[in-house]
Scaffold this active site. Sequence first.
Site, short mmCIF file in Angstrom:
data_model
loop_
_atom_site.label_atom_id
_atom_site.label_comp_id
_atom_site.label_asym_id
_atom_site.label_seq_id
_atom_site.Cartn_x
_atom_site.Cartn_y
_atom_site.Cartn_z
CB CYS A 114 -0.96 0.00 1.19
SG CYS A 114 -2.15 -1.36 1.10
CG HIS A 251 -3.03 3.76 1.47
ND1 HIS A 251 -3.54 3.25 0.29
CD2 HIS A 251 -3.12 2.75 2.38
CE1 HIS A 251 -3.90 2.00 0.48
NE2 HIS A 251 -3.66 1.67 1.74
CG ASN A 281 -6.50 -0.59 0.89
OD1 ASN A 281 -5.78 -0.21 -0.03
ND2 ASN A 281 -6.03 -1.03 2.04
O1 UT7 Z 1 -3.70 -0.71 3.47
C1 UT7 Z 1 -2.88 -1.37 4.37
C2 UT7 Z 1 -3.18 -1.01 5.73
N1 UT7 Z 1 -4.38 -1.65 6.18
C3 UT7 Z 1 -5.08 -1.09 7.12
O2 UT7 Z 1 -4.76 0.03 7.48
C4 UT7 Z 1 -6.24 -1.81 7.75
C5 UT7 Z 1 -6.23 -1.52 9.21
N2 UT7 Z 1 -7.29 -2.17 9.96
C6 UT7 Z 1 -8.59 -1.78 9.84
O3 UT7 Z 1 -8.93 -0.93 9.04
C7 UT7 Z 1 -9.59 -2.38 10.80
O4 UT7 Z 1 -8.91 -3.09 11.79
C8 UT7 Z 1 -10.63 -3.31 10.11
C9 UT7 Z 1 -11.57 -2.47 9.27
C10 UT7 Z 1 -9.92 -4.34 9.27
C11 UT7 Z 1 -11.46 -4.03 11.17
O5 UT7 Z 1 -12.11 -3.09 11.99
P1 UT7 Z 1 -12.06 -3.27 13.58
O6 UT7 Z 1 -12.85 -2.17 14.13
O7 UT7 Z 1 -10.61 -3.35 13.96
O8 UT7 Z 1 -12.82 -4.63 13.79
P2 UT7 Z 1 -12.30 -5.98 14.48
O9 UT7 Z 1 -11.31 -6.66 13.59
O10 UT7 Z 1 -11.90 -5.68 15.87
O11 UT7 Z 1 -13.63 -6.82 14.51
C12 UT7 Z 1 -14.74 -6.41 15.32
C13 UT7 Z 1 -15.85 -7.39 15.09
C14 UT7 Z 1 -15.42 -8.85 15.23
O12 UT7 Z 1 -16.49 -9.57 15.81
P3 UT7 Z 1 -16.48 -9.94 17.38
O13 UT7 Z 1 -15.23 -10.75 17.59
O14 UT7 Z 1 -16.45 -8.61 18.08
O15 UT7 Z 1 -17.75 -10.71 17.55
C15 UT7 Z 1 -15.27 -9.30 13.79
O16 UT7 Z 1 -15.44 -10.68 13.63
O17 UT7 Z 1 -16.36 -7.25 13.76
C16 UT7 Z 1 -16.36 -8.54 13.12
N3 UT7 Z 1 -16.13 -8.33 11.69
C17 UT7 Z 1 -17.12 -8.08 10.83
N4 UT7 Z 1 -18.46 -7.97 10.98
C18 UT7 Z 1 -19.20 -7.69 9.91
C19 UT7 Z 1 -14.97 -8.35 11.03
N5 UT7 Z 1 -15.19 -8.11 9.73
C20 UT7 Z 1 -16.52 -7.94 9.58
C21 UT7 Z 1 -17.35 -7.67 8.49
N6 UT7 Z 1 -18.68 -7.56 8.69
N7 UT7 Z 1 -16.86 -7.51 7.24
#
Ligand code: UT7
Length: 324
Positions: A114, A251, A281
């Site tokens: 990225c 980005h 992204n």
């Molecule tokens: O470009 C390279 C750099 N990349 C990045 O900068 C990405 C950085 N990370 C992020 O943007 C975020 O961490 C994400 C968008 C990937 C995830 O968001 P988050 O607020 O960190 O969510 P999480 O991973 O902590 O997940 C929270 C909950 C989980 O459920 P439980 O365990 O709380 O029951 C996940 O299983 O959300 C769930 N979850 C989803 N639910 C609905 C994860 N993905 C999804 C989804 N739809 N697509």
Amino acid sequence: MIRRSVVLGCGSYLPAKIVTNDDLAKRLETSDEWIVKRTGIKARHIAGPEEKTSDLALAAARAALADAKTDAASIDVIIVATTTPDNTFPATAARVQAALGLTAGFAFDVQAVCSGFVYALAVADNFIRLGQANKALVIGAETFSRLLDWNDRGTCVLFGDGAGAVVLGASEGKGDKTDRGILSTHLHSDGRHYDLLYADGGPGSNGKTGTVKMEGQEVFRHAVTRLAEVVDEALAANDLKPEEIDWLVPHQANQRIIEGTAKKLNMPPERVVLTIANHANTSAASIPLALAEAAKDGRLKRGQIVLLDAMGGGFTWGAAVIRW
Ligand code: UT7
């Protein structure tokens, strides 16, 4: 007097097919509400089955050359930033070079995921500054959809396909921040974090590549910290205050990360170029796609200061300051 790289033109290309969050929610346990709230993404473009990264790159390159009113024959170096090359080798840039009808100069790819566009821009800027090139075509192009596990809702909802390109040309500057062109670039990496964001397969966009694995929260945490650091570094290097930045063109990985950087710079949202809602992204393509959009709609004006920042797998991160 010193040599500077001035942006002569921008171009972009997005595949025709649009996949909305609701489309994904039909076959995954996810929702438009979750994706928008956590990321800002509403839709993404996905390449057609016959479309390769080089096709996207070429379309963006042609648009940038037309915008720059530059004949392809005058380009000395083509650099494609991509994580999804057509094949393991040769470089996707070689395909673009041939398709543009060029046999002189040199072409190669840069891999920094990225952060790839910022890396490629820095490499091109250095060729121009040293006099090894007078004109450069810098492209970020990705078919990241080919690298996704479409059953992993934690990653597949985040990415899209696309390409953006800029044409750089040498110009003379005084050597201070009043010059037009790229004022500075800042690159970093820390390979200790390799396993927090990676593909568990080899290179190539031929379907045998492995898929994206990501520890989202950890990546998020690092992104906010590293981007804040590199933005400070970029401002200090140019003796610029945050209020002197006209545009932040980041980005586009997560709207919350972008808002964090903007807040740190005390920048109002209307000075941040956001494309994440419709592009998602697109890895190395996201910054040049955003630049092309903001240049085309007249937001970026000659003489303004534009700050680019990016963070990605490796980890890699970086920034660039450009006087447009
Ligand atoms: O470009 C390279 C750099 N990349 C990045 O900068 C990405 C950085 N990370 C992020 O943007 C975020 O961490 C994400 C968008 C990937 C995830 O968001 P988050 O607020 O960190 O969510 P999480 O991973 O902590 O997940 C929270 C909950 C989980 O459920 P439980 O365990 O709380 O029951 C996940 O299983 O959300 C769930 N979850 C989803 N639910 C609905 C994860 N993905 C999804 C989804 N739809 N697509």
